[in-house]
Design a protein around this motif. Sequence first.
Motif, mmCIF file in Angstrom:
data_model
loop_
_atom_site.group_PDB
_atom_site.id
_atom_site.type_symbol
_atom_site.label_atom_id
_atom_site.label_comp_id
_atom_site.label_asym_id
_atom_site.label_seq_id
_atom_site.Cartn_x
_atom_site.Cartn_y
_atom_site.Cartn_z
ATOM 1 N N ARG A 267 25.566 -9.429 31.718
ATOM 2 C CA ARG A 267 26.782 -8.415 32.741
ATOM 3 C C ARG A 267 25.829 -7.351 32.852
ATOM 4 N N PRO A 268 26.867 -6.637 33.641
ATOM 5 C CA PRO A 268 25.950 -5.043 33.537
ATOM 6 C C PRO A 268 26.327 -4.271 32.917
ATOM 7 N N GLY A 269 25.575 -3.222 32.806
ATOM 8 C CA GLY A 269 25.971 -1.700 31.512
ATOM 9 C C GLY A 269 27.297 -1.616 32.595
ATOM 10 N N TRP A 270 28.178 -0.203 31.406
ATOM 11 C CA TRP A 270 29.390 0.288 31.815
ATOM 12 C C TRP A 270 28.345 1.724 32.913
ATOM 13 N N THR B 259 38.707 1.836 31.256
ATOM 14 C CA THR B 259 38.915 0.538 30.653
ATOM 15 C C THR B 259 39.687 -0.419 30.581
ATOM 16 N N VAL B 260 39.749 -1.617 30.974
ATOM 17 C CA VAL B 260 41.050 -1.987 31.187
ATOM 18 C C VAL B 260 41.693 -3.305 29.705
ATOM 19 N N GLU C 15 29.774 -15.149 25.650
ATOM 20 C CA GLU C 15 30.445 -14.090 26.180
ATOM 21 C C GLU C 15 30.373 -14.950 27.867
ATOM 22 N N PRO C 16 31.734 -13.634 28.706
ATOM 23 C CA PRO C 16 31.359 -14.201 29.895
ATOM 24 C C PRO C 16 30.099 -13.915 30.322
ATOM 25 N N TYR C 17 29.626 -14.307 32.011
ATOM 26 C CA TYR C 17 27.845 -13.939 31.915
ATOM 27 C C TYR C 17 28.464 -14.331 33.880
ATOM 28 N N TRP C 18 26.796 -13.444 34.425
ATOM 29 C CA TRP C 18 27.388 -13.936 35.961
ATOM 30 C C TRP C 18 24.944 -14.096 35.970
ATOM 31 N N GLU C 19 24.736 -14.372 36.618
ATOM 32 C CA GLU C 19 23.858 -15.119 36.902
ATOM 33 C C GLU C 19 22.620 -13.558 37.531
ATOM 34 N N SER C 20 21.241 -13.824 37.490
ATOM 35 C CA SER C 20 20.975 -12.264 37.958
ATOM 36 C C SER C 20 19.537 -12.541 37.851
ATOM 37 N N PRO C 21 18.506 -12.088 38.643
ATOM 38 C CA PRO C 21 17.021 -12.206 38.421
ATOM 39 C C PRO C 21 16.694 -12.272 36.909
ATOM 40 N N TRP C 22 17.113 -11.511 35.691
ATOM 41 C CA TRP C 22 17.096 -11.018 34.574
ATOM 42 C C TRP C 22 17.573 -12.591 33.963
ATOM 43 N N THR D 147 37.545 -0.315 34.529
ATOM 44 C CA THR D 147 36.333 -1.491 34.125
ATOM 45 C C THR D 147 36.960 -2.746 33.487
ATOM 46 N N ASP D 148 36.945 -3.653 34.517
ATOM 47 C CA ASP D 148 37.687 -5.563 33.657
ATOM 48 C C ASP D 148 36.577 -5.943 33.205
ATOM 49 N N ILE D 149 35.644 -5.506 32.659
ATOM 50 C CA ILE D 149 34.811 -6.361 32.318
ATOM 51 C C ILE D 149 34.210 -5.461 31.298
ATOM 52 N N ASP D 150 33.876 -5.509 29.844
ATOM 53 C CA ASP D 150 33.698 -4.933 28.574
ATOM 54 C C ASP D 150 33.441 -4.915 27.382
ATOM 55 N N ASP D 151 32.959 -5.033 25.984
ATOM 56 C CA ASP D 151 32.313 -5.745 24.744
ATOM 57 C C ASP D 151 34.259 -5.588 24.522
ATOM 58 N N LYS D 152 34.543 -4.231 24.993
ATOM 59 C CA LYS D 152 36.418 -4.097 23.632
ATOM 60 C C LYS D 152 37.788 -5.661 24.711
ATOM 61 N N ILE D 153 36.889 -5.398 26.210
ATOM 62 C CA ILE D 153 38.157 -6.919 26.574
ATOM 63 C C ILE D 153 37.243 -8.248 26.191
ATOM 64 N N ILE D 154 36.316 -8.085 25.854
ATOM 65 C CA ILE D 154 35.517 -8.593 25.737
ATOM 66 C C ILE D 154 36.138 -9.266 24.211
ATOM 67 N N ARG D 155 36.653 -8.166 23.512
ATOM 68 C CA ARG D 155 36.528 -8.506 21.903
ATOM 69 C C ARG D 155 38.300 -8.923 21.894
ATOM 70 N N LYS D 156 39.171 -8.203 22.737
ATOM 71 C CA LYS D 156 40.559 -8.627 22.788
ATOM 72 C C LYS D 156 40.569 -10.063 22.963
ATOM 73 N N SER D 157 39.939 -10.332 23.966
ATOM 74 C CA SER D 157 39.822 -11.818 24.999
ATOM 75 C C SER D 157 39.313 -13.180 23.835
ATOM 76 N N ILE D 158 38.967 -13.034 22.277
ATOM 77 C CA ILE D 158 38.416 -13.560 21.473
ATOM 78 C C ILE D 158 39.502 -13.832 20.697
ATOM 79 N N GLU D 159 40.517 -12.144 20.216
ATOM 80 C CA GLU D 159 41.088 -12.223 19.461
ATOM 81 C C GLU D 159 42.155 -12.760 20.344
#
Length: 472
Positions: free
Chosen positions: A201-204, A31-32, A190-197, A68-80
Amino acid sequence: MIKIYNTLSKKKEEFKPINPPNVNMYVCGPTVYDFFHIGNSRSFIMADIIRRYLEYSGYKVKYVMNITDIDDKIIRKSIEQNKPFKEIADEYAGYFLEDSKKLKIKEADVFPRPTEHMNSIINLIKELEEKSFAYNVDGNVFYDVSKFKEYGKLSGKNIEDLISGARIEINKDKKNPLDFSLWKKAKEGEPYWESPWGNGRPGWHVECSAMSCAHLGNNFDIHAGGNDLIFPHHENEIAQSEVANGEHFVNYWLHFGFLIINNQKMSKSLGNFFTARDILKIYSAETIRLFFAQAHYSGPLNFNEELLTASQKGLEKLTNLQKKIDDEFSSETRDGIMPKLDFNKYKTDFQTAMNDDFNTPQAVAVIFDFVKDANKIIGENTNINSEFYSEIKNFLQTTAEGVLGIMDFTQKEEGDMATKEKELIELLIKLRQNAKMEKNYALADKIRDELKDIGIALEDSKDKTTYKLKVN
Ligand code: AMP
Ligand code: ZN
């Protein structure tokens, strides 16, 4: 015949690929959001050795490792850091590829990223929902573990044990504590993608299910990762893929033991790690790989610097022989005696070791025996022919270099270049000497000053000129 310990059957099994000579192999990658540590490197390097050995054995391996290029830790770092998440992911994915290359890990054929596989991921979740294995609670979609009767077959635990043993986050939306997220509703900002729901974003876990099948098919040969991934990550991958595709997912599950430090798993969250990047400043890729290869991939391995230093010393035996071989190859082809050394025996021993669930410590022992025996023969005979050296090189190139990655014969070129550089400096010193004799002091001084500018200091004594590297 290669035997592999399969986490699924908990037995060593004969390796039979689905479609030989092709082998499809998926390894859970990083996870990068940071540099990867030497613990992660153990998993990546052991997977690389296994892939190389399969190739050595004649298989054509398609090797896939996710990034893995989208995940909680990546989002946290992007906010920081106030940067888009993609910038963070791209930056650290770049470092991951750079450091893997420095560790002499062969590139994967594909490095799939979740953000580039949203359609496959969403389709897989839709499939699970249609089959009633998924439920949606206000834009959060969960997998209903109670529906999958075989849940726990990889980790070897039943659902009750798993519930009581696992550290599971409390979530009022879940029907069962073991249920896991397939789709996470986007939170504010948070970053997001469109979906039927809805947006999210997806789970890992679902990412690895979708990406492995997208590149290797619904049923493929080998899936590997660190021990920590058996549960829940790989257990969940099985639950998702087998239900969605209606096929057996993976034939051989391989898991790597932890690199531990002071009796704890080396991990980013515990803060007890060294990055591969930092270790590579002190130790060569070959030293690090030898350190790992000296332990079987499945057990835990203690990390400390003394052990690395011991590997470094051990490696000198290989590099000394390599130097002898290089010297032989830079001199002319030579006739002489062909001493007796049973190359086939070492080759067979190496293969026997590696065929037994990739027993690298045994394989390393074979290489060191070989080096000891070859050195003994070289020490006892003066007129050995070139063919003998060529056979030694061939054995080491295919095994120690080709499979284990603990030698690198291409470094010879750098060695050769270093020799040429020395010769060039000597040549310049000679030209300066001539200039002085012809009383062309301007040219003589120019040569001295320009060499100094590139960091080489000349020192004149009465009858000769020497040089040394100038320390700034
Ligand atoms: P991560 O980026 O934490 O998801 O880890 C990437 C890969 O490294 C996974 O296959 C992990 O199981 C593996 N890994 C993480 N920590 C260690 C460790 N201390 N020793 C061996 N493998 C590890
Ligand atoms: Zn994975």
